[in-house]
Design a protein around this motif. Sequence first.
Motif, PDB file in Angstrom:
ATOM      1  N   VAL A  88       5.056  20.722  17.443  1.00  0.00           N
ATOM      2  CA  VAL A  88       6.452  20.314  17.271  1.00  0.00           C
ATOM      3  C   VAL A  88       7.358  21.196  18.139  1.00  0.00           C
ATOM      4  O   VAL A  88       8.227  20.705  18.879  1.00  0.00           O
ATOM      5  CB  VAL A  88       6.847  20.412  15.776  1.00  0.00           C
ATOM      6  CG1 VAL A  88       8.347  20.343  15.603  1.00  0.00           C
ATOM      7  CG2 VAL A  88       6.144  19.325  14.965  1.00  0.00           C
ATOM      8  N   HIS A 144       7.084  13.414   1.893  1.00  0.00           N
ATOM      9  CA  HIS A 144       5.751  13.663   2.443  1.00  0.00           C
ATOM     10  C   HIS A 144       5.182  12.407   3.077  1.00  0.00           C
ATOM     11  O   HIS A 144       5.073  11.378   2.413  1.00  0.00           O
ATOM     12  CB  HIS A 144       4.788  14.130   1.352  1.00  0.00           C
ATOM     13  CG  HIS A 144       5.204  15.417   0.733  1.00  0.00           C
ATOM     14  ND1 HIS A 144       4.984  16.626   1.336  1.00  0.00           N
ATOM     15  CD2 HIS A 144       5.864  15.666  -0.409  1.00  0.00           C
ATOM     16  CE1 HIS A 144       5.482  17.584   0.573  1.00  0.00           C
ATOM     17  NE2 HIS A 144       6.030  17.025  -0.486  1.00  0.00           N
ATOM     18  N   PHE A 159       0.885  -1.169   0.000  1.00  0.00           N
ATOM     19  CA  PHE A 159       0.000   0.000   0.000  1.00  0.00           C
ATOM     20  C   PHE A 159       0.918   1.213   0.000  1.00  0.00           C
ATOM     21  O   PHE A 159       1.514   1.555   1.022  1.00  0.00           O
ATOM     22  CB  PHE A 159      -0.881  -0.030   1.261  1.00  0.00           C
ATOM     23  CG  PHE A 159      -1.729   1.190   1.442  1.00  0.00           C
ATOM     24  CD1 PHE A 159      -2.981   1.272   0.850  1.00  0.00           C
ATOM     25  CD2 PHE A 159      -1.289   2.257   2.187  1.00  0.00           C
ATOM     26  CE1 PHE A 159      -3.762   2.404   1.017  1.00  0.00           C
ATOM     27  CE2 PHE A 159      -2.063   3.390   2.361  1.00  0.00           C
ATOM     28  CZ  PHE A 159      -3.304   3.455   1.766  1.00  0.00           C
ATOM     29  N   LYS A 178       9.859  10.466  17.880  1.00  0.00           N
ATOM     30  CA  LYS A 178       8.574  10.612  17.187  1.00  0.00           C
ATOM     31  C   LYS A 178       8.652  11.714  16.132  1.00  0.00           C
ATOM     32  O   LYS A 178       8.025  11.622  15.083  1.00  0.00           O
ATOM     33  CB  LYS A 178       7.469  10.931  18.201  1.00  0.00           C
ATOM     34  CG  LYS A 178       7.094   9.731  19.050  1.00  0.00           C
ATOM     35  CD  LYS A 178       5.768   9.928  19.758  1.00  0.00           C
ATOM     36  CE  LYS A 178       5.922  10.634  21.067  1.00  0.00           C
ATOM     37  NZ  LYS A 178       4.702  10.722  21.866  1.00  0.00           N
ATOM     38  N   MET A 200       1.681   4.905  -0.054  1.00  0.00           N
ATOM     39  CA  MET A 200       1.180   6.273   0.137  1.00  0.00           C
ATOM     40  C   MET A 200       2.346   7.206   0.487  1.00  0.00           C
ATOM     41  O   MET A 200       2.569   8.228  -0.157  1.00  0.00           O
ATOM     42  CB  MET A 200       0.154   6.272   1.274  1.00  0.00           C
ATOM     43  CG  MET A 200      -0.333   7.621   1.686  1.00  0.00           C
ATOM     44  SD  MET A 200      -1.766   8.095   0.772  1.00  0.00           S
ATOM     45  CE  MET A 200      -3.041   7.326   1.734  1.00  0.00           C
TER      46      MET A 200
HETATM   47  C1  LIG Z   1       6.347   0.072  10.646  1.00  0.00           C
HETATM   48  C2  LIG Z   1       5.852   1.056   9.630  1.00  0.00           C
HETATM   49  C3  LIG Z   1       5.028   0.621   8.591  1.00  0.00           C
HETATM   50  C4  LIG Z   1       4.590   1.529   7.618  1.00  0.00           C
HETATM   51  N1  LIG Z   1       3.834   1.074   6.577  1.00  0.00           N
HETATM   52  C5  LIG Z   1       3.490   1.918   5.564  1.00  0.00           C
HETATM   53  C6  LIG Z   1       2.838   1.432   4.394  1.00  0.00           C
HETATM   54  O1  LIG Z   1       2.589   0.230   4.245  1.00  0.00           O
HETATM   55  N2  LIG Z   1       2.513   2.324   3.420  1.00  0.00           N
HETATM   56  C7  LIG Z   1       2.801   3.655   3.517  1.00  0.00           C
HETATM   57  O2  LIG Z   1       2.474   4.404   2.601  1.00  0.00           O
HETATM   58  N3  LIG Z   1       3.455   4.151   4.619  1.00  0.00           N
HETATM   59  C8  LIG Z   1       3.808   3.320   5.625  1.00  0.00           C
HETATM   60  N4  LIG Z   1       4.514   3.791   6.719  1.00  0.00           N
HETATM   61  C9  LIG Z   1       4.876   5.201   6.780  1.00  0.00           C
HETATM   62  C10 LIG Z   1       4.009   6.000   7.729  1.00  0.00           C
HETATM   63  O3  LIG Z   1       2.705   6.059   7.226  1.00  0.00           O
HETATM   64  C11 LIG Z   1       4.647   7.403   7.880  1.00  0.00           C
HETATM   65  O4  LIG Z   1       5.875   7.230   8.534  1.00  0.00           O
HETATM   66  C12 LIG Z   1       3.743   8.319   8.653  1.00  0.00           C
HETATM   67  O5  LIG Z   1       2.653   8.684   7.865  1.00  0.00           O
HETATM   68  C13 LIG Z   1       4.452   9.614   9.071  1.00  0.00           C
HETATM   69  O6  LIG Z   1       5.004  10.236   7.974  1.00  0.00           O
HETATM   70  P1  LIG Z   1       6.538  10.686   7.975  1.00  0.00           P
HETATM   71  O7  LIG Z   1       7.352   9.538   8.397  1.00  0.00           O
HETATM   72  O8  LIG Z   1       6.825  11.298   6.668  1.00  0.00           O
HETATM   73  O9  LIG Z   1       6.617  11.797   9.108  1.00  0.00           O
HETATM   74  P2  LIG Z   1       6.260  13.342   8.936  1.00  0.00           P
HETATM   75  O10 LIG Z   1       4.910  13.510   8.366  1.00  0.00           O
HETATM   76  O11 LIG Z   1       7.384  14.011   8.269  1.00  0.00           O
HETATM   77  O12 LIG Z   1       6.199  13.779  10.451  1.00  0.00           O
HETATM   78  C14 LIG Z   1       7.351  14.052  11.217  1.00  0.00           C
HETATM   79  C15 LIG Z   1       6.902  14.559  12.576  1.00  0.00           C
HETATM   80  O13 LIG Z   1       6.160  15.770  12.422  1.00  0.00           O
HETATM   81  C16 LIG Z   1       4.882  15.644  13.008  1.00  0.00           C
HETATM   82  N5  LIG Z   1       3.917  16.403  12.209  1.00  0.00           N
HETATM   83  C17 LIG Z   1       3.624  16.226  10.898  1.00  0.00           C
HETATM   84  N6  LIG Z   1       2.686  17.116  10.513  1.00  0.00           N
HETATM   85  C18 LIG Z   1       2.384  17.857  11.605  1.00  0.00           C
HETATM   86  C19 LIG Z   1       1.485  18.943  11.859  1.00  0.00           C
HETATM   87  N7  LIG Z   1       0.709  19.423  10.909  1.00  0.00           N
HETATM   88  N8  LIG Z   1       1.448  19.476  13.113  1.00  0.00           N
HETATM   89  C20 LIG Z   1       2.221  18.978  14.094  1.00  0.00           C
HETATM   90  N9  LIG Z   1       3.103  17.970  13.915  1.00  0.00           N
HETATM   91  C21 LIG Z   1       3.181  17.413  12.686  1.00  0.00           C
HETATM   92  C22 LIG Z   1       4.580  14.169  13.031  1.00  0.00           C
HETATM   93  O14 LIG Z   1       3.675  13.858  14.059  1.00  0.00           O
HETATM   94  C23 LIG Z   1       5.962  13.590  13.289  1.00  0.00           C
HETATM   95  O15 LIG Z   1       6.227  13.620  14.650  1.00  0.00           O
HETATM   96  C24 LIG Z   1       4.960   2.901   7.708  1.00  0.00           C
HETATM   97  C25 LIG Z   1       5.784   3.333   8.756  1.00  0.00           C
HETATM   98  C26 LIG Z   1       6.240   2.428   9.698  1.00  0.00           C
HETATM   99  C27 LIG Z   1       7.166   2.911  10.775  1.00  0.00           C
END
Ligand SMILES: Cc1cc2nc3c(=O)[nH]c(=O)nc-3n(C[C@H](O)[C@H](O)[C@H](O)COP(=O)(O)OP(=O)(O)OC[C@H]3O[C@@H](n4cnc5c(N)ncnc54)[C@H](O)[C@@H]3O)c2cc1C
Lengths: 416, 202
Positions: free
Chosen positions: B121, A174, A167, B165, A169
């Motif tokens: 954040v 982003h 999946f 986080k 996304m």
């Molecule tokens: C074990 C695991 C399995 C996963 N499986 C999938 C999968 O199958 N498919 C898929 O597409 N993805 C998957 N992911 C990815 C996961 O969906 C993303 O890691 C998650 O959506 C967070 O995105 P990011 O890592 O880019 O963090 P970011 O969005 O960059 O966030 C970084 C930090 O900023 C904070 N933050 C972000 N926006 C805001 C805001 N507006 N206000 C305040 N704080 C904010 C967040 O809470 C976080 O602490 C997986 C991740 C893990 C660890």
Amino acid sequence: MTPATPAADVGGRTATAGAAGSPAVAAAATGRATGTAAARSLPPAVRDLVAGCRELGAELRTLALAVDRAPEDHRLLRRCGALELLRVVGTPERFRPHPVPAWAREFTASCLGRVAANIELARGDAGVLNACAAPSLAGFTVDALGDERQQELFYGELARTGCWTFFGMTEPEHGSDATALRTRLDRDPAGGFLMHGTKRYVANAERGSVGVVFARVGPTPLSIRAVLLKRPAPGFTGSPLEMLGLRGARIGEMRFDAVPVPEEHVLGRHLPLSRRGLWGANRAFTVVRLQIAAQALGVAHAIHDQVRALRPGRPGHDLVTARLDAARQLLYDTAAEVDARPDDREPACVAKLHTTHLAVRTARWAERELPPSALAGHPLLEKWCRDVCAFEFMDGTTNILRLAVAPAPASHREGS
Amino acid sequence: MRETLAECERAGHRDGLAAGLGPALDGAGADAAPGSVAALPSAAVPPRASLVPHPLAAREGVSFVRRPARHRTAAPERLTALAARLAAVRLGLTRRLAERAVDHLSGRIGGGEPLIRRQLVLGTLADARVELEVARRTLRVAGTLPAAVAEVHDRLTELDWELAKLLGGSGYAGDGALRGVVVSRLVANCWVAREATGEAVP
Ligand SMILES: Cc1cc2nc3c(=O)[nH]c(=O)nc-3n(C[C@H](O)[C@H](O)[C@H](O)COP(=O)(O)OP(=O)(O)OC[C@H]3O[C@@H](n4cnc5c(N)ncnc54)[C@H](O)[C@@H]3O)c2cc1C
């Protein structure tokens, strides 16, 4: 690719265990399913499912350390009867390659069933559970957005090959802000589309053979589409990433360099524009969010079980048990609410916020409760302390969920 | 003591866990550990030591070694001083993680602006700064009090998680940004001699 008839093995064994009636009765006879008030409040069909999943969880546990050590070892996973049964159980009934035991049918019948089952399975081991070649989130999306032929294509592939699904996304730039994703679907002059872009942190990115990827056909949020992709395909590559925990999920990176996407692989073509992309799959995301919450609670239970076995009779256990029971009740209540009102997204955010936090706290409590070097000396416990952190990042981080559940400002009349 | 703590924090911050662990142990070997397993820099593991394999730790240059059958655990005061120096190393690692989070979030756009501008954040980063200052002072004034040192370790574990986080998926998977703090928690678990409190808080 799939083992001979492991599902029958597992189902058969469970059925035997339940010879005096349902698996719940059999498990209760062995003293394991007396359960909490929350568990007793479940409908009988869900209670049977819970008891069956507890048995499957025990089988998952036997692979826990091996999968953590070598998540790329597929032979191990292919030999696991519990995983094979779970793969079929997680498939909608009409697409199942063979029937499942009666107690397992509730799994796909309700959100409550899925949640209750996931707690028990993850209590066995969440790392192995996440290695299951099941329809998972891609399946939910195909259910929500796919037409009949697309569903047949997706589930047909699964039934034929027992393959892993993906999946896609999240992208390197982003994650939480999915509406900003950059992967593109460009019109192919020869017909259909060509996909360009990169996804990262996607489960089964390297080994998945069929799945769903989100990409945009234009600049607005409404121009995001979900498409079905199959492997092998020209220009479609993937590689795994090193993970700190939950290593059975094998998350990794997928790259698309002009990957051909036929028109008929675009999901939701039969739906109104507003229901095609991210919004169309919202109900599915809510159920998955609760499943993740359930898995977090399952791992917290596993940790508590182990501490209790190592240090029985400590005064802190009752309080931890109370916390875990309350979280279980929260999950059950929320799942029942989702079954009744599938478009209400906030309750699942509350439940996921709490259970992921509680699970991490329970791991810290374990560390303080046990004598020095307990983590290095008990590899399963140490593994669960790493696994439990993964849920934070799956289906909504803490901050994103906090923003979703924070109250809107009260409206004040001028002068009041 | 104060200068030693500062040196340990610098080593953790500049060179990482394994480099800081040397000065923190100050010559203590596996036999000094309070539990059945000790954590040592891999470079300092004696030949024929019995190892508990741990791939993540190995990649940080740290090994877990079973304590010899006949041994003498270090005296309590010595263990507390060791745990305080180790906490200082962890402080350095946590500081490094906070810097990494600021860097990551400054370049990451969400909802049209850098995530570092989001108040949730910023709140976490501000709390982290306060916690770090308090942890450092606690070690300085109460580094001989076992409960105070153990509490610093617990708070660093929590703080590391709050910062982790902020890295999103990039901390949990990929280039190992969190590996150091994950292993540092295990190392602390080997060297901090605490009588289990029986409390289930927080
Ligand atoms: C074990 C695991 C399995 C996963 N499986 C999938 C999968 O199958 N498919 C898929 O597409 N993805 C998957 N992911 C990815 C996961 O969906 C993303 O890691 C998650 O959506 C967070 O995105 P990011 O890592 O880019 O963090 P970011 O969005 O960059 O966030 C970084 C930090 O900023 C904070 N933050 C972000 N926006 C805001 C805001 N507006 N206000 C305040 N704080 C904010 C967040 O809470 C976080 O602490 C997986 C991740 C893990 C660890």
